[in-house]
Scaffold this active site. Structure first.
Site, PDB file in Angstrom:
ATOM      1  N   CYS A   1       7.518  -7.294  -9.375  1.00 16.13           N
ATOM      2  CA  CYS A   1       6.325  -7.846  -9.472  1.00 16.13           C
ATOM      3  C   CYS A   1       5.507  -7.670 -10.758  1.00 16.13           C
ATOM      4  O   CYS A   1       4.874  -8.506 -11.419  1.00 16.13           O
ATOM      5  CB  CYS A   1       5.513  -7.224  -8.108  1.00 16.13           C
ATOM      6  SG  CYS A   1       5.648  -5.392  -8.066  1.00 16.13           S
TER       7      CYS A   1
ATOM      8  N   HIS B   1      -1.962  -5.560  -8.983  1.00  9.06           N
ATOM      9  CA  HIS B   1      -1.555  -4.481 -10.002  1.00  9.06           C
ATOM     10  C   HIS B   1      -2.359  -4.879 -11.462  1.00  9.06           C
ATOM     11  O   HIS B   1      -2.795  -5.847 -11.333  1.00  9.06           O
ATOM     12  CB  HIS B   1      -0.096  -4.821 -10.261  1.00  9.06           C
ATOM     13  CG  HIS B   1       0.930  -4.185  -9.281  1.00  9.06           C
ATOM     14  ND1 HIS B   1       0.669  -3.459  -8.246  1.00  9.06           N
ATOM     15  CD2 HIS B   1       2.411  -4.398  -9.413  1.00  9.06           C
ATOM     16  CE1 HIS B   1       1.557  -3.381  -7.707  1.00  9.06           C
ATOM     17  NE2 HIS B   1       2.671  -3.702  -8.293  1.00  9.06           N
TER      18      HIS B   1
END
Ligand code: A2P
Length: 346
Positions: free
Chosen positions: A130, A243
């Site tokens: 990711c 994130h």
């Protein structure tokens, strides 16, 4: 896309699995048959898709019969076990785990960066890590204009990277602390609420954790550039699902901030978020639930004439995992790279 596909989601009950469902529905992926697969713990649980209720099945050999496409998001060991079986039975697997990412026979794909890598797939296509996906989407448009020589990244990774249980754990720990009790770690090794810690994947002899080495090795594979130098420090922070990353880029020649901003304002999958007067830049809370990687605070590195600094936030479950996988599925469908299993069995 005129063909419809018989699809299975392995890990359907997880955080990424549920997002896959939502995206397949909202993006109207052509599906003629759908199976929800998970562990025996979830067998019989009901999930909704396009208004219809489907029972979750415990995965077995038979699960992959008459399946054209598998979206797998149940972890590395589960993928290692089941992906080859699904391929043997004629399906194509888009795998969200790290099991096959560095296998030279397996394309590692971010559709905005290297869609052509899908063309020679041999049944398994890997969805990158990711943090790597989010960074690749944001910096590849610059790399295409003037090759990046070195990347220094620091990540601020949300709980969602460790799955639905980890997200619940942070909420429970926060409630416990606010109620005056001790937070109890369960999924993570240390309390994450009101805390942060270095990413807890195993360390190598150089002191880099697995997550950091994924950013190094996967970026090189996706960019098709083994020479690009990458270093990273990955940190888990008490954010639920997006994130953030601070990225320093070094080029061979200067790259003006204005040109970088111009390029990124038109880049696929990127949204520039910058209001310098208000000191307003990407935040994980605003990236949550969005498809784009939010990029901002693009500035000259004052320590290096050929350096640029930027900040990004991206939804780890969405573009960092499920959306990228669905985009790969759409790409495969568009290029007719999914072989319907019935064609194999005659
Ligand atoms: P289950 O809900 O039955 O445990 P997350 O990353 O959010 O934790 O989700 C992990 C996903 O992987 C879940 O859907 C989980 O199913 C699934 N999973 C975990 N272990 C297995 C297993 N042994 N076989 C199949 N699916 C599994």
């Amino acid at each position: 896309m005129s063909q419809s596909y018989r699809l299975a989601i392995l890990g359907a009950t997880g955080a990424v699995g549920r997002e896959l469902l939502e995206l397949l529905e909202s993006r109207n992926f052509p599906i003629s048959d759908l199976k929800f697969l998970a562990s025996e713990r979830s067998a019989g649980e009901k999930l909704l898709f396009r208004g219809e209720s489907f029972a979750v099945e415990s995965v077995s050999d038979r699960s992959f019969e008459n399946v054209d496409l598998v979206l797998a998001s149940a972890g590395g060991s589960i993928s290692k076990k089941w992906a080859p079986i699904a391929v043997e039975k004629g399906g194509v697997v888009i795998d969200n785990s790290s099991a096959f990412r560095m296998n030279p026979e397996v394309p590692l794909v971010v559709p905005e960066v290297n869609p052509e890598a899908c063309l020679n797939h041999k049944g398994i296509i890997a969805n990158p890590n990711c943090t790597t996906i989010l960074m690749a989407v944001a910096i590849y448009p610059l790399h295409k204009v003037r090759p990046i020589q070195r990347i220094v990244a620091a990540t601020y990774q949300s709980a969602s990277g460790a799955g639905a249980k980890a997200m619940n754990e942070v909420k429970k720990q926060a409630s416990a602390i606010l109620a005056g009790s001790e937070p109890v770690p369960f999924v993570f090794p240390y309390p994450l609420a009101f805390n942060l810690f270095l990413h807890n994947t195993p360390l190598n002899s150089m002191g880099y954790c697995e997550e950091e080495m994924k950013m190094v090795n996967e970026t090189r594979k996706i960019f098709g550039d083994q020479k690009i130098r990458v270093t990273a420090t990955c940190v888990r922070v008490p954010v639920l699902r997006a994130h953030s990353e601070a990225i320093n880029l070094e080029f061979a020649v200067p790259f003006s901030v204005d040109e970088a901003r111009e390029i990124l304002s038109k880049a696929p999958g990127v949204k520039l978020v910058e209001d310098w007067e208000k000191n307003y830049f990407p935040m994980p809370i605003e990236a949550s639930g969005k498809d784009e990687v939010l990029v901002g605070r693009i500035r000259q590195d004052i320590s290096h004439d050929c350096g640029l600094e930027l900040w990004l936030c991206g939804d780890q479950i969405r573009k960092g995992a499920a959306l990228n996988a669905v985009q790969i599925a759409e790409l495969l469908a568009e290029k007719q790279l999914i072989k319907p299993a019935y064609a194999l069995s005659g």
